[in-house]
Design an enzyme around this catalytic site. Structure first.
Site, PDB file in Angstrom:
ATOM      1  N   GLU A  72     -32.613 -14.902 -50.227  1.00  0.00           N
ATOM      2  CA  GLU A  72     -32.992 -14.467 -51.577  1.00  0.00           C
ATOM      3  C   GLU A  72     -34.507 -14.497 -51.649  1.00  0.00           C
ATOM      4  O   GLU A  72     -35.105 -15.560 -51.752  1.00  0.00           O
ATOM      5  CB  GLU A  72     -32.369 -15.393 -52.627  1.00  0.00           C
ATOM      6  CG  GLU A  72     -30.857 -15.501 -52.538  1.00  0.00           C
ATOM      7  CD  GLU A  72     -30.149 -14.183 -52.772  1.00  0.00           C
ATOM      8  OE1 GLU A  72     -30.769 -13.252 -53.309  1.00  0.00           O
ATOM      9  OE2 GLU A  72     -28.965 -14.080 -52.418  1.00  0.00           O
ATOM     10  N   CYS A 122     -38.437 -15.466 -59.421  1.00  0.00           N
ATOM     11  CA  CYS A 122     -38.282 -14.390 -58.439  1.00  0.00           C
ATOM     12  C   CYS A 122     -37.852 -13.080 -59.075  1.00  0.00           C
ATOM     13  O   CYS A 122     -38.111 -12.002 -58.521  1.00  0.00           O
ATOM     14  CB  CYS A 122     -37.297 -14.795 -57.345  1.00  0.00           C
ATOM     15  SG  CYS A 122     -35.620 -15.124 -57.938  1.00  0.00           S
TER      16      CYS A 122
END
Length: 470
Positions: free
Chosen positions: A219, A253
């Protein structure tokens, strides 16, 4: 000897070998055992949630306790509840269809634990990004080793102590340490390795895992664009974007990285953004709700993005200057920065928001497609055809329409990146299946026609096969 809290490479290797041997000799199979692990996670979180939030605030030089509860504690509880509700059905062997020519045989898929799952946790949301993968790993019947980020040391130490209290070293261990420990961790032959963090480090993690053919979920983030269509309610749009850009001071993120919108709306956007910040973060230099930058290195990086710009395109949204002493960095908008500058090539990971001139839907699509595929894509507008055009002609890890960030909290949706923004997805059933071996099983009936397909191949065989392949 096994250890619940690991501080050196000798302990790291010993604990891995211990868990690996247990995973082969005593796999965690029953739902009762898995549910008990999830309950332990829930109980741990209930006891330690305020201590966790306080430790994180100290690591960040200030982080809102309420923000931690909203962004990390709440979704962790939700993820545990979702897994407890559905996990028993996910783990059942399921029948799947079979071609009529193979009847009366049947096909099954049997989920099985992989064994030992390694989890590498970033510093920005270290509670949720430790517990979230642990939920999926435990629901799938795995044991875990969790490497905490050295950039949030107080939280990491407290989390390790909490896990040691609530979990046996036969099930879970937390690893503390600097870069060399992280490198050794990623080099272990896990049955699966899940890493959350930067793309540059993700490449190193994947290279280390490849030596052992360890499957990975990465990720990685990247630059998540926002497309603002001309028919949008700009006041509402600014409110949602600024929420996403200021929560955790942009250190997310999936934070909106930059905004693509018609040039004629730039000034109005800036005016509305200033009003929004004044309303939601008044007196920002002493505001308890506004988070600071994690460390001095990150603060210098963020300040460098602004210092590199011509002053004419920098629009501070408050009258407060950045403060390196306590790492407070108030939100800033940049209008049309150089597309080759670092702020437009790096993941910003800070409360800096570039506005990019983009006057048509197709020009926005082209702009996005000329760059690495993002982890998230946000689209604001009311025209269904324009929204569909952006969705259909771009590829991203996930999409949210008329919202930002909240797609990560949907446990029915897989969460993950694509291309430079990541590999693989987890959360909910997708996470269960990602951290399971979904074993295919073909079950032949006692009475079947396979004997007619054996040599010597006679006329009956040839005629039958001819009907199948003509």
């Amino acid at each position: 000897m096994p250890h619940s809290i690991i501080n050196n490479q000798a302990q790291l290797q010993a604990q891995f070998e211990y868990l690996r041997q247990l995973s082969r000799s005593q796999p965690i199979l029953s739902w009762d055992k898995r549910e008990a692990l999830l309950q332990n996670l829930e109980d741990m979180l209930k006891e330690y949630k305020q201590k966790f939030a306080q430790a994180l605030s100290e690591d960040f030089c200030h982080r809102s306790i309420d923000e931690t509860n909203f962004a990390e504690v709440f979704p962790s509880f939700q993820g545990i509840a979702h897994a407890k509700k559905h996990g028993k059905s996910w783990m059942k062997t399921r029948r799947v269809s079979i071609s009529a020519i193979y009847l009366p045989a049947h096909n099954e898929i049997q989920p099985q634990p992989l064994g030992v799952v390694g989890i590498m946790v970033p510093w920005n949301y270290p509670l949720y990004l430790a517990i979230g993968p642990m939920i999926d790993a435990f629901t799938a019947g795995n044991r875990v080793m969790v490497k905490m980020s050295e950039s949030a040391p107080k939280f990491a130490q407290l989390f390790a102590e909490a896990v040691a209290e609530y979990f046996s070293e036969q099930v879970a261990a937390v690893v503390l340490g600097e870069v060399e420990i992280a490198q050794a961790f990623s080099s272990l032959p896990f049955d699966h390795l899940l890493y959350t963090g930067s793309t540059s480090v993700g490449k190193k993690v994947m290279a280390a895992a490849a030596e052992n053919l360890t499957p990975v979920t990465l990720e990685l983030g990247g630059k998540s664009p926002v497309v603002v269509l001309d028919d949008s309610d700009l006041e509402s749009v600014v409110s949602r974007i600024m929420m996403g850009k200021t929560i955790n001071a942009g250190q997310t993120c999936i934070a909106p990285d930059y905004v693509l919108l018609n040039k004629k709306y730039h000034q109005q956007f800036i005016t509305l953004a200033k009003q929004w910040v004044q309303k939601h973060y008044p007196n920002i230099s002493h505001n308890e709700d506004y988070t600071h930058i994690i460390n001095d290195e990150q603060f210098k990086r963020v300040q460098g993005y602004v210092d590199a710009q011509d002053a004419s395109i920098v629009y501070p949204l408050t009258d407060v200057d950045p403060n390196p002493e306590n790492r407070l960095f108030p939100p800033v908008i940049l209008t049309q920065p150089d597309l080759d500058s670092e702020v437009m090539t790096d993941e910003i990971f800070a409360p800096i928001l570039p506005l990019i001139h983009c006057d048509t839907v197709q020009s926005a699509v082209t702009f996005i497609n000329e760059r690495p595929r993002p982890l998230a894509l946000y689209i604001f507008g009311d025209d269904d055809e324009d929204i569909a055009h952006v969705r259909e002609h771009t590829v991203s890890g996930g999409v949210a329409v008329n919202e930002v960030i909240l797609h990560v909290a949907q446990h029915e949706l897989p969460f993950g990146g694509v291309g430079h923004s990541g590999i693989g997805a987890y959360h909910g059933q997708a996470g269960f299946e990602r951290l399971s071996h979904m074993k295919p099983v073909f079950v032949q009936s006692r009475f079947n026609a396979m004997s007619f397909l054996l040599p010597p191949y006679g006329e009956l065989f040839k005629k039958g096969l001819g009907l199948l392949i003509k």
